[in-house]
Scaffold this active site. Structure first.
Site, PDB file in Angstrom:
ATOM      1  N   GLU A  87     -11.545 -12.942 -33.375  1.00  0.00           N
ATOM      2  CA  GLU A  87     -10.337 -12.618 -34.373  1.00  0.00           C
ATOM      3  C   GLU A  87     -10.162 -11.181 -34.595  1.00  0.00           C
ATOM      4  O   GLU A  87      -9.073 -10.728 -34.382  1.00  0.00           O
ATOM      5  CB  GLU A  87     -10.335 -13.281 -35.830  1.00  0.00           C
ATOM      6  CG  GLU A  87      -9.308 -13.073 -36.547  1.00  0.00           C
ATOM      7  CD  GLU A  87      -9.241 -13.727 -37.876  1.00  0.00           C
ATOM      8  OE1 GLU A  87      -9.354 -15.093 -37.912  1.00  0.00           O
ATOM      9  OE2 GLU A  87      -9.374 -13.064 -38.597  1.00  0.00           O
TER      10      GLU A  87
ATOM     11  N   ARG B 194      -3.168 -16.997 -36.972  1.00  0.00           N
ATOM     12  CA  ARG B 194      -3.502 -15.865 -36.677  1.00  0.00           C
ATOM     13  C   ARG B 194      -3.111 -14.914 -35.425  1.00  0.00           C
ATOM     14  O   ARG B 194      -3.731 -14.156 -34.703  1.00  0.00           O
ATOM     15  CB  ARG B 194      -5.128 -15.775 -36.690  1.00  0.00           C
ATOM     16  CG  ARG B 194      -5.951 -16.763 -37.590  1.00  0.00           C
ATOM     17  CD  ARG B 194      -5.975 -15.947 -39.022  1.00  0.00           C
ATOM     18  NE  ARG B 194      -6.609 -16.535 -40.035  1.00  0.00           N
ATOM     19  CZ  ARG B 194      -6.032 -17.566 -40.772  1.00  0.00           C
ATOM     20  NH1 ARG B 194      -4.838 -17.819 -40.841  1.00  0.00           N
ATOM     21  NH2 ARG B 194      -6.936 -18.318 -41.389  1.00  0.00           N
TER      22      ARG B 194
ATOM     23  N   SER C 117     -13.668 -13.311 -41.202  1.00  0.00           N
ATOM     24  CA  SER C 117     -14.203 -14.355 -40.084  1.00  0.00           C
ATOM     25  C   SER C 117     -13.901 -13.835 -38.836  1.00  0.00           C
ATOM     26  O   SER C 117     -13.130 -13.084 -38.488  1.00  0.00           O
ATOM     27  CB  SER C 117     -12.872 -15.601 -40.227  1.00  0.00           C
ATOM     28  OG  SER C 117     -12.797 -16.167 -41.444  1.00  0.00           O
TER      29      SER C 117
HETATM   30  P1  FAD Z   1      -6.573  -2.856 -39.373  1.00  0.00           P
HETATM   31  O1  FAD Z   1      -7.893  -3.649 -39.515  1.00  0.00           O
HETATM   32  O2  FAD Z   1      -6.557  -1.531 -39.848  1.00  0.00           O
HETATM   33  O3  FAD Z   1      -5.713  -3.375 -38.238  1.00  0.00           O
HETATM   34  C1  FAD Z   1      -5.645  -4.584 -37.702  1.00  0.00           C
HETATM   35  C2  FAD Z   1      -4.584  -4.664 -36.337  1.00  0.00           C
HETATM   36  O4  FAD Z   1      -3.293  -4.173 -36.800  1.00  0.00           O
HETATM   37  C3  FAD Z   1      -5.314  -3.421 -35.267  1.00  0.00           C
HETATM   38  O5  FAD Z   1      -4.818  -3.907 -34.005  1.00  0.00           O
HETATM   39  C4  FAD Z   1      -4.131  -2.486 -35.822  1.00  0.00           C
HETATM   40  O6  FAD Z   1      -3.960  -1.479 -34.697  1.00  0.00           O
HETATM   41  C5  FAD Z   1      -3.043  -3.194 -36.226  1.00  0.00           C
HETATM   42  N1  FAD Z   1      -2.113  -2.262 -37.284  1.00  0.00           N
HETATM   43  C6  FAD Z   1      -2.700  -1.977 -38.438  1.00  0.00           C
HETATM   44  N2  FAD Z   1      -1.533  -1.484 -39.088  1.00  0.00           N
HETATM   45  C7  FAD Z   1      -0.531  -1.486 -38.333  1.00  0.00           C
HETATM   46  C8  FAD Z   1       0.911  -0.943 -38.673  1.00  0.00           C
HETATM   47  N3  FAD Z   1       1.514  -0.592 -39.545  1.00  0.00           N
HETATM   48  N4  FAD Z   1       1.487  -1.110 -37.335  1.00  0.00           N
HETATM   49  C9  FAD Z   1       1.435  -1.437 -36.231  1.00  0.00           C
HETATM   50  N5  FAD Z   1       0.063  -2.023 -36.129  1.00  0.00           N
HETATM   51  C10 FAD Z   1      -0.880  -2.020 -37.099  1.00  0.00           C
HETATM   52  N6  FAD Z   1      -7.422 -12.199 -42.666  1.00  0.00           N
HETATM   53  C11 FAD Z   1      -6.650 -13.128 -42.869  1.00  0.00           C
HETATM   54  O7  FAD Z   1      -5.986 -13.585 -42.172  1.00  0.00           O
HETATM   55  N7  FAD Z   1      -7.017 -13.986 -43.731  1.00  0.00           N
HETATM   56  C12 FAD Z   1      -8.099 -13.902 -44.786  1.00  0.00           C
HETATM   57  O8  FAD Z   1      -8.145 -14.901 -45.668  1.00  0.00           O
HETATM   58  C13 FAD Z   1      -8.838 -12.876 -44.357  1.00  0.00           C
HETATM   59  N8  FAD Z   1      -9.909 -12.513 -45.330  1.00  0.00           N
HETATM   60  C14 FAD Z   1     -10.731 -11.343 -44.923  1.00  0.00           C
HETATM   61  C15 FAD Z   1     -11.892 -11.208 -45.835  1.00  0.00           C
HETATM   62  C16 FAD Z   1     -12.877  -9.887 -45.695  1.00  0.00           C
HETATM   63  C17 FAD Z   1     -14.030  -9.963 -46.546  1.00  0.00           C
HETATM   64  C18 FAD Z   1     -12.369  -9.469 -44.579  1.00  0.00           C
HETATM   65  C19 FAD Z   1     -13.246  -7.929 -44.451  1.00  0.00           C
HETATM   66  C20 FAD Z   1     -11.078  -9.623 -43.680  1.00  0.00           C
HETATM   67  C21 FAD Z   1     -10.341 -10.762 -43.782  1.00  0.00           C
HETATM   68  N9  FAD Z   1      -9.261 -10.754 -42.951  1.00  0.00           N
HETATM   69  C22 FAD Z   1      -8.538 -11.991 -43.455  1.00  0.00           C
HETATM   70  C23 FAD Z   1      -8.740  -9.920 -42.124  1.00  0.00           C
HETATM   71  C24 FAD Z   1      -8.075  -8.704 -42.356  1.00  0.00           C
HETATM   72  O9  FAD Z   1      -8.270  -8.527 -43.703  1.00  0.00           O
HETATM   73  C25 FAD Z   1      -6.702  -8.813 -42.205  1.00  0.00           C
HETATM   74  O10 FAD Z   1      -6.450  -9.252 -40.892  1.00  0.00           O
HETATM   75  C26 FAD Z   1      -5.863  -7.734 -42.661  1.00  0.00           C
HETATM   76  O11 FAD Z   1      -4.202  -8.111 -42.548  1.00  0.00           O
HETATM   77  C27 FAD Z   1      -6.157  -6.403 -41.951  1.00  0.00           C
HETATM   78  O12 FAD Z   1      -5.602  -5.384 -42.369  1.00  0.00           O
HETATM   79  P2  FAD Z   1      -5.811  -3.792 -41.953  1.00  0.00           P
HETATM   80  O13 FAD Z   1      -4.932  -2.936 -42.801  1.00  0.00           O
HETATM   81  O14 FAD Z   1      -7.328  -3.848 -42.593  1.00  0.00           O
HETATM   82  O15 FAD Z   1      -5.623  -3.790 -40.740  1.00  0.00           O
HETATM   83  P1  NAP Z   2     -13.433 -23.329 -46.011  1.00  0.00           P
HETATM   84  O1  NAP Z   2     -12.712 -23.453 -47.282  1.00  0.00           O
HETATM   85  O2  NAP Z   2     -15.006 -23.110 -45.893  1.00  0.00           O
HETATM   86  O3  NAP Z   2     -12.978 -24.057 -44.689  1.00  0.00           O
HETATM   87  C1  NAP Z   2     -13.430 -23.957 -43.646  1.00  0.00           C
HETATM   88  C2  NAP Z   2     -12.337 -24.183 -42.503  1.00  0.00           C
HETATM   89  O4  NAP Z   2     -11.923 -25.324 -42.496  1.00  0.00           O
HETATM   90  C3  NAP Z   2     -11.171 -23.092 -42.941  1.00  0.00           C
HETATM   91  O5  NAP Z   2     -11.489 -22.317 -41.930  1.00  0.00           O
HETATM   92  C4  NAP Z   2     -10.031 -23.745 -42.765  1.00  0.00           C
HETATM   93  O6  NAP Z   2      -9.253 -23.327 -41.782  1.00  0.00           O
HETATM   94  C5  NAP Z   2     -10.302 -25.217 -42.694  1.00  0.00           C
HETATM   95  N1  NAP Z   2      -9.845 -25.962 -43.707  1.00  0.00           N
HETATM   96  C6  NAP Z   2     -10.226 -26.112 -45.003  1.00  0.00           C
HETATM   97  N2  NAP Z   2      -9.482 -26.907 -45.845  1.00  0.00           N
HETATM   98  C7  NAP Z   2      -8.397 -27.127 -45.168  1.00  0.00           C
HETATM   99  C8  NAP Z   2      -7.160 -28.033 -45.286  1.00  0.00           C
HETATM  100  N3  NAP Z   2      -7.035 -28.634 -46.215  1.00  0.00           N
HETATM  101  N4  NAP Z   2      -6.422 -27.956 -44.299  1.00  0.00           N
HETATM  102  C9  NAP Z   2      -6.432 -27.528 -43.032  1.00  0.00           C
HETATM  103  N5  NAP Z   2      -7.808 -26.702 -42.649  1.00  0.00           N
HETATM  104  C10 NAP Z   2      -8.593 -26.569 -43.586  1.00  0.00           C
HETATM  105  O7  NAP Z   2     -13.050 -21.797 -45.478  1.00  0.00           O
HETATM  106  P2  NAP Z   2     -13.687 -20.357 -45.950  1.00  0.00           P
HETATM  107  O8  NAP Z   2     -13.912 -19.572 -44.824  1.00  0.00           O
HETATM  108  O9  NAP Z   2     -13.961 -20.375 -47.423  1.00  0.00           O
HETATM  109  O10 NAP Z   2     -11.962 -19.563 -46.123  1.00  0.00           O
HETATM  110  C11 NAP Z   2     -11.062 -20.002 -46.947  1.00  0.00           C
HETATM  111  C12 NAP Z   2      -9.608 -19.462 -46.452  1.00  0.00           C
HETATM  112  O11 NAP Z   2      -9.557 -18.137 -46.325  1.00  0.00           O
HETATM  113  C13 NAP Z   2      -9.230 -20.244 -45.088  1.00  0.00           C
HETATM  114  O12 NAP Z   2      -7.957 -20.282 -44.979  1.00  0.00           O
HETATM  115  C14 NAP Z   2      -9.739 -19.116 -44.358  1.00  0.00           C
HETATM  116  O13 NAP Z   2      -8.902 -19.075 -43.175  1.00  0.00           O
HETATM  117  C15 NAP Z   2      -9.358 -17.778 -44.962  1.00  0.00           C
HETATM  118  N6  NAP Z   2     -10.254 -16.635 -44.883  1.00  0.00           N
HETATM  119  C16 NAP Z   2     -10.039 -15.935 -43.528  1.00  0.00           C
HETATM  120  C17 NAP Z   2     -10.820 -14.942 -43.476  1.00  0.00           C
HETATM  121  C18 NAP Z   2     -10.172 -13.942 -41.975  1.00  0.00           C
HETATM  122  O14 NAP Z   2     -11.065 -13.139 -41.976  1.00  0.00           O
HETATM  123  N7  NAP Z   2      -9.450 -14.558 -41.316  1.00  0.00           N
HETATM  124  C19 NAP Z   2     -11.939 -14.564 -44.023  1.00  0.00           C
HETATM  125  C20 NAP Z   2     -12.210 -15.165 -45.320  1.00  0.00           C
HETATM  126  C21 NAP Z   2     -11.122 -16.533 -45.599  1.00  0.00           C
HETATM  127  P3  NAP Z   2      -8.135 -22.202 -41.813  1.00  0.00           P
HETATM  128  O15 NAP Z   2      -9.000 -21.069 -41.807  1.00  0.00           O
HETATM  129  O16 NAP Z   2      -7.480 -22.561 -40.714  1.00  0.00           O
HETATM  130  O17 NAP Z   2      -7.622 -22.049 -43.312  1.00  0.00           O
END
Ligand code: FAD
Ligand code: NAP
Length: 339
Positions: free
Chosen positions: A335, A166, A239
Site C-alpha cells: 500500500e 485505496r 497497513s
Molecule cells: P505522504 O505519505 O506524505 O504521501 C503519500 C503519497 O501522496 C505520496 O505518493 C506523495 O507523493 C503523495 N502526495 C502527498 N501530498 C500530496 C499532494 N498535496 N499532492 C500530490 N501528491 C501528494 N490510510 C488509510 O487509508 N486508512 C487508514 O485508516 C490509515 N491508517 C493509518 C494509520 C497509521 C498509524 C499510519 C502510519 C498510516 C495510516 N494510513 C491510513 C496511511 C496514511 O496515513 C494515509 O495514506 C495518508 O493519507 C497519507 O498522508 P500523508 O500526508 O502522510 O502522505
Molecule cells: P479490523 O477491524 O481488524 O478488520 C480487518 C479487516 O477486515 C480490515 O482490513 C477490513 O477491511 C475488513 N473488515 C472488517 N470489518 C468489515 C466489514 N464490516 N465489512 C467489510 N470489511 C470489513 O481492521 P483494522 O486493521 O483494525 O483497521 C480498522 C479500519 O481502519 C479498517 O477499515 C482499515 O482499513 C483501517 N486502517 C487502515 C490503515 C492503513 O494504513 N490503510 C491502517 C490502520 C487502519 P478494510 O481495510 O477494507 O476496511
C-alpha cells in the site's frame, strides 16, 4: 523567491517509518506561489520533484535525488451552507486528524469514521483513504490541483478522480498533479456508519445507545489507539498491504482448507480477504529481523524498531508477499508509495 531550499536534508523526521535517507533538495510550500516556484526550479534544473505531506504512507528505499517539497499550506473555509449541508475546503498541508476534529466541532458530520488517520488533507485523495466502512469518496466534493505538465490549475470532480479501494487517478499519475486543496460535502444531519464490527460494539460497551458523530469519532480513536502503533514511538506506515480481492470460487476453496479465513463478499461478486489474517496464519505476526519487523498486535503493519533501512523493510515485505503467494496463491499488493 520565498521558497527556502535546503540541500542534503535528512528525511527521517518527515516519514513515519523514521527511515534515514537524504533529500538532495528539500523545501516547504506555504502557499500556491511556493509550489509554482518549486515547479519552476525543478524545470530549470531538470530535477525530479517529490511532493510529500505527513510522510505516513511512504517507504523511502534510498536517498532521494530530487527536490522533496513538503506541503505546509494551511487554511479551512466554508464554501456553502444551506442550513443542513455544507461544503468545506481545506488546504493540502492541513493535518488530517485536526481537520476532522474541527469539522466535528462545528457540528458537521461525515468524516468521523476517518478519525486519527495520520497525514495531510492533500494526500487523502491519493489512495482514497478509508477506515471503518467510509472512504473520502463518500464525502468528496472536488479538488484543485496544479498540473506539472502545463502549470495550469485544474478542478477535479468525483468521477474524474477515479476513486477505488485505496486507489485513485493520482496514485497512477506518477506525480503529475500537485493537489492544492480538497473540498468535502458534510452535513449537520448525521448519517452515521456503525456497521463496521468493532464500532457499534465499542459504543455499546460505553453505554451509548444514541451516538453522535463525535461519539463515533471518540470510539474509533479509542479502538485505533489500542490496536495501532503510534509512529512517534514505533516507526510504521499503517497497513503495509492492501486487502486482496479474489474471485468467489478461490475464496470458497481457501475457506475449505482454512475455515478461519476472514473474508468479506463485495458487491461486484469478488471477495475481500483480510490480509492481516493471511499474514498471521503464515506465522509472521511479531516477526523481527534486526530492526525490521511485523507488529506484534497487528500483522498488517510493518515496523521499524529504530535503525531499519527502507531496503530492509522492503526485503521483509517481499518475503511476506512470496510466502503468502506460495501458501495461499494470493498476491499481496503493497500500500505505501515506494521511492
Ligand atoms: P505522504 O505519505 O506524505 O504521501 C503519500 C503519497 O501522496 C505520496 O505518493 C506523495 O507523493 C503523495 N502526495 C502527498 N501530498 C500530496 C499532494 N498535496 N499532492 C500530490 N501528491 C501528494 N490510510 C488509510 O487509508 N486508512 C487508514 O485508516 C490509515 N491508517 C493509518 C494509520 C497509521 C498509524 C499510519 C502510519 C498510516 C495510516 N494510513 C491510513 C496511511 C496514511 O496515513 C494515509 O495514506 C495518508 O493519507 C497519507 O498522508 P500523508 O500526508 O502522510 O502522505
Ligand atoms: P479490523 O477491524 O481488524 O478488520 C480487518 C479487516 O477486515 C480490515 O482490513 C477490513 O477491511 C475488513 N473488515 C472488517 N470489518 C468489515 C466489514 N464490516 N465489512 C467489510 N470489511 C470489513 O481492521 P483494522 O486493521 O483494525 O483497521 C480498522 C479500519 O481502519 C479498517 O477499515 C482499515 O482499513 C483501517 N486502517 C487502515 C490503515 C492503513 O494504513 N490503510 C491502517 C490502520 C487502519 P478494510 O481495510 O477494507 O476496511
Amino acid at each position: 523567491m520565498t521558497l527556502q531550499l535546503q540541500a542534503g536534508v535528512s528525511l527521517k523526521p518527515y516519514n513515519s517509518f523514521g527511515v534515514d535517507v537524504r533529500a538532495q533538495w528539500f523545501a516547504e510550500a506555504h502557499d500556491d506561489d511556493d509550489v509554482r516556484e518549486a515547479l519552476a526550479y525543478v524545470a530549470e534544473h531538470r530535477l525530479p520533484l517529490l511532493v510529500i505531506g505527513g510522510g505516513s504512507n511512504l517507504l523511502l528505499t534510498a536517498d532521494i535525488q530530487a527536490l522533496v517539497l513538503r506541503m505546509a499550506t494551511r487554511g479551512i473555509r466554508l464554501l456553502h451552507d444551506d442550513g443542513v449541508n455544507v461544503v468545506i475546503e481545506a488546504e493540502a498541508g492541513e493535518p488530517w486528524h485536526p481537520f476532522v476534529l474541527s469539522t466535528l466541532a462545528q457540528g458537521w458530520s461525515g468524516l468521523e469514521n476517518l478519525s486519527l488517520i495520520p497525514g495531510t488533507v492533500g494526500a487523502a485523495p491519493m489512495q482514497n483513504i478509508g477506515a471503518y466502512g467510509v472512504e473520502i469518496k463518500d464525502v468528496f466534493a472536488g479538488l484543485t490541483a496544479l498540473d506539472r505538465e502545463t502549470g495550469e490549475l485544474r478542478e477535479f470532480s468525483l468521477q474524474e478522480c477515479q476513486f477505488g479501494y485505496r486507489d485513485s487517478l493520482f496514485k497512477h499519475a506518477a506525480g503529475r498533479w500537485v493537489i492544492l486543496r480538497v473540498r468535502f460535502a458534510l452535513s449537520r444531519a448525521e448519517h452515521l456508519h456503525l456497521g463496521y464490527g468493532p464500532v457499534a460494539q465499542r459504543l455499546a460497551e460505553q453505554g451509548i445507545s444514541q451516538p453522535t458523530a463525535g461519539d463515533v469519532s471518540r470510539a474509533i480513536c479509542s479502538i485505533r489507539n489500542e490496536k495501532l502503533p503510534d509512529p512517534a514511538v514505533l516507526g510504521n506506515a499503517g497497513s503495509f498491504f492492501k486487502n486482496p480481492l479474489v474471485p468467489a470460487a478461490q475464496a470458497a476453496e481457501l475457506k475449505q482448507v482454512h475455515p478461519g479465513l476472514v473474508s468479506y463478499p463485495q458487491p461486484d461478486g469478488q471477495v475481500k480477504l483480510a490480509a492481516g489474517w493471511l499474514i498471521e496464519a503464515a506465522g509472521w505476526k511479531g516477526f523481527r529481523e534486526e530492526d525490521a519487523g511485523v507488529h506484534r498486535l497487528q500483522s498488517l503493519v510493518l515496523v521499524n524498531y529504530g535503525t531499519a533501512s527502507g531496503q530492509q523493510l522492503l526485503a521483509l515485505a517481499r518475503r511476506i508477499q512470496a510466502d503468502i503467494l506460495q501458501r495461499f496463491s494470493v498476491a499481496l499488493e503493497m500500500e505505501p508509495n515506494l521511492y
